[in-house]
Design a protein around this motif. Structure first.
Motif, short mmCIF file in Angstrom:
data_model
loop_
_atom_site.label_atom_id
_atom_site.label_comp_id
_atom_site.label_asym_id
_atom_site.label_seq_id
_atom_site.Cartn_x
_atom_site.Cartn_y
_atom_site.Cartn_z
N VAL A 86 53.98 61.48 83.54
CA VAL A 86 55.33 61.12 83.14
C VAL A 86 55.43 59.62 82.88
N ASN A 87 56.02 59.28 81.75
CA ASN A 87 56.35 57.89 81.42
C ASN A 87 57.86 57.82 81.26
N GLY A 88 58.53 56.97 82.05
CA GLY A 88 59.99 56.91 82.01
C GLY A 88 60.60 58.05 82.82
N THR A 89 61.67 58.62 82.30
CA THR A 89 62.32 59.76 82.96
C THR A 89 62.34 60.95 82.02
N LEU A 90 62.36 62.15 82.57
CA LEU A 90 62.22 63.35 81.76
C LEU A 90 63.48 63.74 81.00
N GLY A 91 64.65 63.52 81.60
CA GLY A 91 65.87 64.03 80.99
C GLY A 91 66.01 65.52 81.27
N GLU A 92 66.92 66.18 80.54
CA GLU A 92 67.24 67.58 80.83
C GLU A 92 67.14 68.49 79.61
N ARG A 93 66.48 68.04 78.54
CA ARG A 93 66.42 68.85 77.32
C ARG A 93 65.30 69.88 77.41
N ALA A 106 58.49 57.97 77.28
CA ALA A 106 57.70 59.01 76.60
C ALA A 106 57.89 60.40 77.20
N GLY A 107 58.48 60.49 78.39
CA GLY A 107 58.53 61.79 79.05
C GLY A 107 57.13 62.22 79.46
N TYR A 108 56.85 63.51 79.36
CA TYR A 108 55.48 63.98 79.60
C TYR A 108 54.61 63.51 78.43
N TYR A 122 50.32 60.88 72.72
CA TYR A 122 51.05 62.11 72.42
C TYR A 122 52.25 62.16 73.37
N LEU A 123 53.47 62.09 72.83
CA LEU A 123 54.67 61.91 73.66
C LEU A 123 55.63 63.10 73.57
N HIS A 124 56.52 63.16 74.59
CA HIS A 124 57.67 64.08 74.65
C HIS A 124 57.27 65.54 74.87
N MET A 125 56.18 65.78 75.59
CA MET A 125 55.73 67.15 75.84
C MET A 125 56.77 67.93 76.64
N LEU A 126 56.74 69.23 76.46
CA LEU A 126 57.70 70.13 77.09
C LEU A 126 57.55 70.17 78.60
N GLU A 127 56.33 70.11 79.07
CA GLU A 127 56.01 70.30 80.49
C GLU A 127 54.80 69.45 80.85
N PRO A 128 54.39 69.45 82.11
CA PRO A 128 53.24 68.62 82.48
C PRO A 128 52.02 68.91 81.60
N PRO A 129 51.27 67.87 81.22
CA PRO A 129 50.10 68.07 80.37
C PRO A 129 49.10 69.04 80.99
N VAL A 138 37.74 67.61 73.76
CA VAL A 138 37.10 67.71 72.45
C VAL A 138 38.18 67.86 71.39
N THR A 139 37.81 67.60 70.15
CA THR A 139 38.73 67.78 69.04
C THR A 139 39.28 69.20 69.07
N GLY A 140 40.59 69.34 68.97
CA GLY A 140 41.21 70.66 68.93
C GLY A 140 41.58 71.23 70.27
N GLN A 141 41.22 70.56 71.36
CA GLN A 141 41.57 71.06 72.69
C GLN A 141 43.07 70.88 72.94
N GLN A 142 43.71 71.89 73.51
CA GLN A 142 45.14 71.79 73.75
C GLN A 142 45.42 70.84 74.91
N LEU A 143 46.36 69.92 74.65
CA LEU A 143 46.76 68.92 75.65
C LEU A 143 48.07 69.29 76.33
N GLY A 144 48.91 70.01 75.62
CA GLY A 144 50.24 70.36 76.12
C GLY A 144 51.00 71.10 75.05
N ARG A 145 52.35 71.10 75.19
CA ARG A 145 53.20 71.80 74.22
C ARG A 145 54.35 70.89 73.79
N VAL A 146 54.81 71.08 72.57
CA VAL A 146 55.88 70.25 72.01
C VAL A 146 57.18 70.47 72.78
N GLY A 147 57.81 69.36 73.13
CA GLY A 147 59.08 69.44 73.84
C GLY A 147 60.00 68.31 73.43
#
Length: 202
Positions: A86-93, A106-108, A122-129, A138-147
């Protein structure tokens, strides 16, 4: 030469050596640009945009079709995770509360060191990375989800490429992204060829 003078010289040499160890890496130019890919799923078309005050070279990613919520965020090149959390605060969205209170920062988020003084963010993820500091990806590895965590008005991926700690115009699949200054609102469309790594087989 007195013992005190000898000690002073030894200390001065040590200080210079430490200073060189710290300063020289900071002034060295970056190595060759890694073969970055779009940080989104193979074959998908995304809109890359910016707006006044966004900061030069920053890119916001929105899918050309469908909802952004929960889309996979992929490593655009292999490297070592140096920030994740987490960078900053998450908010409630959230998908259930898209107009909730905004957070800050940046959120998550995730930051990857690609070697040669290159890194991506990579900023503003939906949930913890899905990765942790120290992980090799590696290239193409999932880091998280868009949020929409942090200072975000809508679900999207905020993405940056940096060389020697300075933001630069992003390149994907060997081509310039086309997002440079933030003097106006504009966008481009790009199709992802990030078809390597674990995400490609899922």
């Amino acid at each position: 030469m007195t013992r005190r003078a000898t000690l002073a010289i030894v200390l001065a040499v040590a200080v210079l050596a430490v200073g060189a160890f710290v300063v020289i890496p900071r002034v060295l130019p970056p190595g060759p640009r890694p073969a970055f890919q779009l940080p989104v799923a193979c074959g998908e078309t995304w809109i890359l945009g910016t707006y006044p005050g966004h900061d030069d070279y920053d890119i916001d990613f929105f899918p050309a079709k469908g909802s952004a919520w929960g889309r996979p965020i992929l490593a655009s090149f292999g490297g070592t995770v140096i920030e994740a959390g987490v960078n900053g605060t998450l908010g409630e969205r959230t998908p259930q509360n898209p107009k909730g209170r905004r957070g800050s920062g940046a959120g998550y988020w995730v930051k990857i060191d690609h070697g040669g003084r290159w890194d991506t963010q990579y900023l503003h993820m939906l949930e913890p990375p899905l990765v942790e500091v120290g992980d090799e990806v590696v290239t193409g590895q999932q880091l998280g989800r868009v949020g929409s965590t942090g200072k975000s008005g809508a679900p999207h991926l905020h993405y940056e490429q940096r060389a020697a700690r300075r933001k630069v115009e992003a390149h994907f699949d060997g081509e310039a992204a086309g997002i440079t200054t933030d003097d106006r609102e504009y966008s481009v469309r790009r199709k992802s060829r990030n078809c390597a790594g674990p995400a490609a087989s899922e």
